[in-house]
Write a protein that holds these residues in place. Structure first.
Motif, PDB file in Angstrom:
ATOM      1  N   ALA A   1      50.637  42.155  37.354  1.00 38.06           N
ATOM      2  CA  ALA A   1      51.978  42.458  38.604  1.00 38.06           C
ATOM      3  C   ALA A   1      51.637  42.318  39.520  1.00 38.06           C
ATOM      4  CB  ALA A   1      52.234  43.640  37.708  1.00 38.06           C
ATOM      5  N   LEU A   2      50.717  43.286  40.669  1.00 35.18           N
ATOM      6  CA  LEU A   2      51.690  42.074  42.029  1.00 35.18           C
ATOM      7  C   LEU A   2      50.658  40.918  42.266  1.00 35.18           C
ATOM      8  CD1 LEU A   2      52.037  44.168  43.699  1.00 35.18           C
ATOM      9  CD2 LEU A   2      49.906  44.818  44.336  1.00 35.18           C
ATOM     10  N   ILE A   3      49.437  40.982  42.195  1.00 38.10           N
ATOM     11  CA  ILE A   3      49.202  39.480  42.864  1.00 38.10           C
ATOM     12  C   ILE A   3      49.293  37.782  42.086  1.00 38.10           C
ATOM     13  CG2 ILE A   3      46.492  38.457  43.278  1.00 38.10           C
ATOM     14  CD1 ILE A   3      45.663  41.168  42.964  1.00 38.10           C
ATOM     15  N   ARG A   4      50.320  38.827  40.308  1.00 39.57           N
ATOM     16  CA  ARG A   4      50.438  37.671  39.674  1.00 39.57           C
ATOM     17  C   ARG A   4      49.532  36.400  39.120  1.00 39.57           C
ATOM     18  NH1 ARG A   4      56.914  36.981  40.135  1.00 39.57           N
ATOM     19  NH2 ARG A   4      57.510  39.212  40.612  1.00 39.57           N
ATOM     20  N   SER A   5      48.379  36.806  39.434  1.00 37.60           N
ATOM     21  CA  SER A   5      47.218  35.619  38.895  1.00 37.60           C
ATOM     22  C   SER A   5      47.758  35.566  37.644  1.00 37.60           C
ATOM     23  CB  SER A   5      46.031  36.400  38.404  1.00 37.60           C
ATOM     24  OG  SER A   5      45.041  35.208  38.221  1.00 37.60           O
ATOM     25  N   ASN A   6      47.121  33.971  36.915  1.00 41.52           N
ATOM     26  CA  ASN A   6      47.376  33.636  36.261  1.00 41.52           C
ATOM     27  C   ASN A   6      45.990  32.846  35.565  1.00 41.52           C
ATOM     28  OD1 ASN A   6      50.185  32.906  36.017  1.00 41.52           O
ATOM     29  ND2 ASN A   6      49.623  31.437  37.457  1.00 41.52           N
ATOM     30  N   HIS A   7      44.692  33.195  35.572  1.00 35.33           N
ATOM     31  CA  HIS A   7      43.239  33.680  35.609  1.00 35.33           C
ATOM     32  C   HIS A   7      43.197  34.604  34.184  1.00 35.33           C
ATOM     33  CE1 HIS A   7      39.634  31.674  35.403  1.00 35.33           C
ATOM     34  NE2 HIS A   7      39.505  30.899  35.598  1.00 35.33           N
ATOM     35  N   TRP A   8      42.450  34.333  32.788  1.00 37.74           N
ATOM     36  CA  TRP A   8      42.203  35.322  32.123  1.00 37.74           C
ATOM     37  C   TRP A   8      40.593  36.118  32.976  1.00 37.74           C
ATOM     38  CZ3 TRP A   8      36.649  34.221  30.909  1.00 37.74           C
ATOM     39  CH2 TRP A   8      36.471  32.509  31.186  1.00 37.74           C
ATOM     40  N   PHE A   9      40.552  35.719  33.633  1.00 36.78           N
ATOM     41  CA  PHE A   9      38.659  36.200  34.611  1.00 36.78           C
ATOM     42  C   PHE A   9      38.681  37.357  34.458  1.00 36.78           C
ATOM     43  CE2 PHE A   9      36.002  37.020  37.951  1.00 36.78           C
ATOM     44  CZ  PHE A   9      34.584  36.599  36.850  1.00 36.78           C
ATOM     45  N   THR A  10      40.070  38.573  35.019  1.00 35.58           N
ATOM     46  CA  THR A  10      40.372  39.349  35.084  1.00 35.58           C
ATOM     47  C   THR A  10      40.338  40.667  33.824  1.00 35.58           C
ATOM     48  OG1 THR A  10      41.647  39.135  37.135  1.00 35.58           O
ATOM     49  CG2 THR A  10      41.262  41.276  35.623  1.00 35.58           C
ATOM     50  N   VAL A  11      40.529  39.999  32.782  1.00 37.88           N
ATOM     51  CA  VAL A  11      40.859  40.751  32.250  1.00 37.88           C
ATOM     52  C   VAL A  11      39.262  40.009  31.114  1.00 37.88           C
ATOM     53  CG1 VAL A  11      41.829  40.642  28.620  1.00 37.88           C
ATOM     54  CG2 VAL A  11      43.394  40.098  30.820  1.00 37.88           C
ATOM     55  N   ALA A  12      38.690  39.327  30.927  1.00 42.11           N
ATOM     56  CA  ALA A  12      37.014  39.486  29.918  1.00 42.11           C
ATOM     57  C   ALA A  12      36.341  39.961  31.473  1.00 42.11           C
ATOM     58  CB  ALA A  12      36.785  37.549  30.698  1.00 42.11           C
ATOM     59  N   VAL A  13      36.142  40.203  32.861  1.00 42.87           N
ATOM     60  CA  VAL A  13      35.105  40.608  33.628  1.00 42.87           C
ATOM     61  C   VAL A  13      35.622  42.216  32.467  1.00 42.87           C
ATOM     62  CG1 VAL A  13      35.094  42.185  35.802  1.00 42.87           C
ATOM     63  CG2 VAL A  13      35.006  39.278  35.266  1.00 42.87           C
ATOM     64  N   SER A  14      37.103  42.803  33.104  1.00 49.51           N
ATOM     65  CA  SER A  14      36.865  45.016  32.907  1.00 49.51           C
ATOM     66  C   SER A  14      36.265  44.783  31.283  1.00 49.51           C
ATOM     67  CB  SER A  14      38.310  44.783  32.423  1.00 49.51           C
ATOM     68  OG  SER A  14      39.727  43.580  31.694  1.00 49.51           O
ATOM     69  N   GLU A  15      37.487  43.978  30.078  1.00 51.91           N
ATOM     70  CA  GLU A  15      36.493  44.313  29.081  1.00 51.91           C
ATOM     71  C   GLU A  15      35.191  43.891  28.965  1.00 51.91           C
ATOM     72  OE1 GLU A  15      38.472  44.945  26.422  1.00 51.91           O
ATOM     73  OE2 GLU A  15      40.048  44.457  28.225  1.00 51.91           O
ATOM     74  N   LYS A  16      34.405  43.206  29.076  1.00 56.73           N
ATOM     75  CA  LYS A  16      33.212  42.753  29.304  1.00 56.73           C
ATOM     76  C   LYS A  16      32.485  44.672  29.961  1.00 56.73           C
ATOM     77  CE  LYS A  16      29.300  41.557  28.884  1.00 56.73           C
ATOM     78  NZ  LYS A  16      28.063  41.107  27.683  1.00 56.73           N
ATOM     79  N   MET A  17      32.948  44.856  31.072  1.00 55.40           N
ATOM     80  CA  MET A  17      32.260  46.587  31.383  1.00 55.40           C
ATOM     81  C   MET A  17      32.818  47.742  30.578  1.00 55.40           C
ATOM     82  SD  MET A  17      34.042  45.739  35.889  1.00 55.40           S
ATOM     83  CE  MET A  17      34.205  47.558  36.042  1.00 55.40           C
ATOM     84  N   ASN A  18      34.194  47.049  29.740  1.00 56.52           N
ATOM     85  CA  ASN A  18      33.904  48.165  28.833  1.00 56.52           C
ATOM     86  C   ASN A  18      33.157  48.336  27.696  1.00 56.52           C
ATOM     87  OD1 ASN A  18      36.340  49.416  29.908  1.00 56.52           O
ATOM     88  ND2 ASN A  18      38.366  48.606  29.293  1.00 56.52           N
ATOM     89  N   TRP A  19      32.467  47.410  27.428  1.00 53.15           N
ATOM     90  CA  TRP A  19      31.807  46.985  26.010  1.00 53.15           C
ATOM     91  C   TRP A  19      30.649  47.613  26.560  1.00 53.15           C
ATOM     92  CZ3 TRP A  19      31.434  46.919  21.688  1.00 53.15           C
ATOM     93  CH2 TRP A  19      30.575  46.455  20.600  1.00 53.15           C
ATOM     94  N   ASN A  20      30.611  47.018  27.941  1.00 52.22           N
ATOM     95  CA  ASN A  20      28.844  47.657  27.978  1.00 52.22           C
ATOM     96  C   ASN A  20      28.564  48.896  28.157  1.00 52.22           C
ATOM     97  OD1 ASN A  20      27.721  45.094  28.660  1.00 52.22           O
ATOM     98  ND2 ASN A  20      28.222  44.853  29.828  1.00 52.22           N
ATOM     99  N   TYR A  21      29.533  49.378  28.789  1.00 53.14           N
ATOM    100  CA  TYR A  21      30.179  51.550  29.005  1.00 53.14           C
ATOM    101  C   TYR A  21      29.782  52.033  27.690  1.00 53.14           C
ATOM    102  CZ  TYR A  21      30.456  55.798  30.868  1.00 53.14           C
ATOM    103  OH  TYR A  21      31.001  57.081  31.050  1.00 53.14           O
ATOM    104  N   THR A  22      30.108  51.608  26.606  1.00 57.69           N
ATOM    105  CA  THR A  22      30.721  51.272  25.473  1.00 57.69           C
ATOM    106  C   THR A  22      29.616  51.953  24.717  1.00 57.69           C
ATOM    107  OG1 THR A  22      33.487  50.831  25.116  1.00 57.69           O
ATOM    108  CG2 THR A  22      31.880  51.601  23.002  1.00 57.69           C
ATOM    109  N   VAL A  23      28.732  51.387  24.893  1.00 64.87           N
ATOM    110  CA  VAL A  23      27.483  51.051  23.911  1.00 64.87           C
ATOM    111  C   VAL A  23      26.227  51.912  25.006  1.00 64.87           C
ATOM    112  CG1 VAL A  23      25.416  49.449  23.940  1.00 64.87           C
ATOM    113  CG2 VAL A  23      27.743  48.805  23.439  1.00 64.87           C
ATOM    114  N   ILE A  24      25.991  51.675  26.046  1.00 59.28           N
ATOM    115  CA  ILE A  24      25.719  52.890  26.803  1.00 59.28           C
ATOM    116  C   ILE A  24      25.629  54.098  26.484  1.00 59.28           C
ATOM    117  CG2 ILE A  24      24.952  53.577  28.896  1.00 59.28           C
ATOM    118  CD1 ILE A  24      25.018  51.361  30.397  1.00 59.28           C
ATOM    119  N   LYS A  25      26.936  54.470  26.449  1.00 65.86           N
ATOM    120  CA  LYS A  25      28.055  56.095  26.097  1.00 65.86           C
ATOM    121  C   LYS A  25      27.371  56.009  24.466  1.00 65.86           C
ATOM    122  CE  LYS A  25      31.490  59.180  26.156  1.00 65.86           C
ATOM    123  NZ  LYS A  25      30.572  59.898  26.667  1.00 65.86           N
ATOM    124  N   LEU A  26      27.135  55.123  23.484  1.00 72.03           N
ATOM    125  CA  LEU A  26      27.291  55.446  21.699  1.00 72.03           C
ATOM    126  C   LEU A  26      25.274  55.758  21.932  1.00 72.03           C
ATOM    127  CD1 LEU A  26      29.231  52.922  20.372  1.00 72.03           C
ATOM    128  CD2 LEU A  26      29.360  55.464  20.386  1.00 72.03           C
TER     129      LEU A  26
END
Length: 142
Positions: free
Chosen positions: A105-130
């Protein structure tokens, strides 16, 4: 330029961004491009994701059996442990939402990299928590 003219120019620029109009601000050559409908929908989806997680956490607090909402909130936030608290998941969601809204929204990036990195971090944390809660037993490591 009077305060009224500045406010009306800013108001007109906001109307351009919201409405998606490509007309220019009166007397000013604008480089502001409106949000596309897809980008607007993505930002709304991400925002509602955070709101949904907050509501789910509050419902979890109400049904946790700890007592009233204030006592359950105190237990989850002030006496945090990774095995018993779900407050970390809400904070992780809020961090992901802030990161995605800044990027798209602010920077108006058109790259998918931000979604991929944030989802990978979420997945890793979820596995560690489980794994730390012993809810599931994974035969592999992250």
């Amino acid at each position: 330029m009077s305060a009224y003219n500045r406010n009306s120019t800013a108001r007109h620029a906001a109307e351009i961004l919201i409405s998606g109009s490509t007309e220019q601000i009166k007397g000013v050559k604008s480089t502001i491009q409106p949000f596309s409908s897809v980008r607007r929908m993505f930002c709304l989806f991400v925002t509602f994701d955070m709101l949904f997680m907050g509501i789910l956490w509050i419902l979890y607090l109400n049904t946790s059996g700890i007592g009233d909402l204030k006592k359950a909130f105190d237990c989850q936030v002030n006496h945090f442990t990774i095995k018993t608290s779900m407050f970390d998941v809400v904070l992780l969601t809020a961090g992901r939402v802030i990161c995605l809204l800044l990027a798209y929204a602010l920077i108006r990036s058109n790259h998918w990299f931000t979604v991929a990195v944030s989802e990978k971090m979420n997945w890793n944390y979820t596995v560690i928590k489980l794994r730390s809660c012993n809810l599931i037993n994974f035969p592999f490591t992250v």
